[in-house]
Design an enzyme around this catalytic site. Sequence first.
Site, PDB file in Angstrom:
ATOM      1  N   SER A  32     -10.771  -1.359   3.247  1.00  0.00           N
ATOM      2  CA  SER A  32     -10.050  -1.591   4.499  1.00  0.00           C
ATOM      3  C   SER A  32      -9.642  -0.264   5.122  1.00  0.00           C
ATOM      4  CB  SER A  32      -8.803  -2.438   4.246  1.00  0.00           C
ATOM      5  OG  SER A  32      -9.150  -3.717   3.772  1.00  0.00           O
TER       6      SER A  32
ATOM      7  N   ARG B 110       0.819  -1.215   0.000  1.00  0.00           N
ATOM      8  CA  ARG B 110       0.000   0.000   0.000  1.00  0.00           C
ATOM      9  C   ARG B 110       0.857   1.271   0.000  1.00  0.00           C
ATOM     10  NH1 ARG B 110      -2.376  -3.797  -1.051  1.00  0.00           N
ATOM     11  NH2 ARG B 110      -4.352  -4.562  -0.213  1.00  0.00           N
TER      12      ARG B 110
ATOM     13  N   GLU C 271      -5.211   2.858   6.594  1.00  0.00           N
ATOM     14  CA  GLU C 271      -5.056   2.738   5.148  1.00  0.00           C
ATOM     15  C   GLU C 271      -5.901   3.790   4.447  1.00  0.00           C
ATOM     16  OE1 GLU C 271      -6.118  -0.633   1.814  1.00  0.00           O
ATOM     17  OE2 GLU C 271      -4.928  -1.246   3.540  1.00  0.00           O
TER      18      GLU C 271
END
Length: 306
Positions: A227, A178, A298
């Site tokens: 998420s 990420r 995130e």
Amino acid sequence: MGLYNAYLALSGAIDADISRDERMSHRTSYRIGGPAAMLAQVHTISALTRTIDVLTAQGVDWVVVGKGSNLLVADEGFDGCVIVLGRDFSHVEASSEGATVCAGAAVPLSKVVTTAAKACLTGLEFACGIPGTLGGAISMDAGTRREWIGQRVESLVVYRPGTGLMRRMGSEVEWGYRWCSLGPSDIVLEATLALAPGEREKIDGLMEVRFSQRRSTQPMGKPSCGSVFRNPVGPKGAARLVEDCGLKGYAHGGAQVSTTHANFIVNNGNATAADVLAVMRTMHDRVREATGVDLQPEVKFLGRTS
């Protein structure tokens, strides 16, 4: 006066759609967020560069936003300018001979995936069902635990304010979970993805498996941002850590930890950004108290929520 001057300088002067007090709840998958003081949907590179030059000269904060699928906007909104890439950044083309797909950053990732499939090119099946634009996916190196978009990037066209246009090879960029090493002000405009020839039937089968997995393990019927926390290093992912703390279904106001996936917070219809943040803090604090793991967000924040 900076924002007002910027609005006057840009309105009607460039190939862009300029608006004031744009409701960001209409531009995020969460359906949450106050207004952006100004929004500029730019349709050409010259419009993009001119917009950034004017905003910088006027001291106006700016941010580039795609489909807002990983974004939580403050209830008070954002007192700067949201920039959205438009027409010239919305092309997509597959080359069966070169086994590549070239697409603008504004193209939905889902369209890039289906374009590759129609050209019988394999390598993007893992991305089936991932929301957002190609530019956003590259900026955060979207994917699964085993596969991610950075693995497929052959080259990028990037605009860096103060430097200009650059072509970066995928091998020149560091790709992580990420995360990628592009600079914080770098704007991805176009990407060429290196794939491989495949059989359409097998590609479609893999895509259906992936989409079915997402459909069965993630909440699909309510607004969310995907998420909310990154998976930490270790045997347990964020969802399992939250679930082990008994927080599935925990709610504050209109925001609730999904009963399907404990790393998703869903909007039950009237959630505010403050509600989502309250649930996130509870998830974070309970996990840290129980395990010592410090979960990292995130989801991206825009406005005073950050």
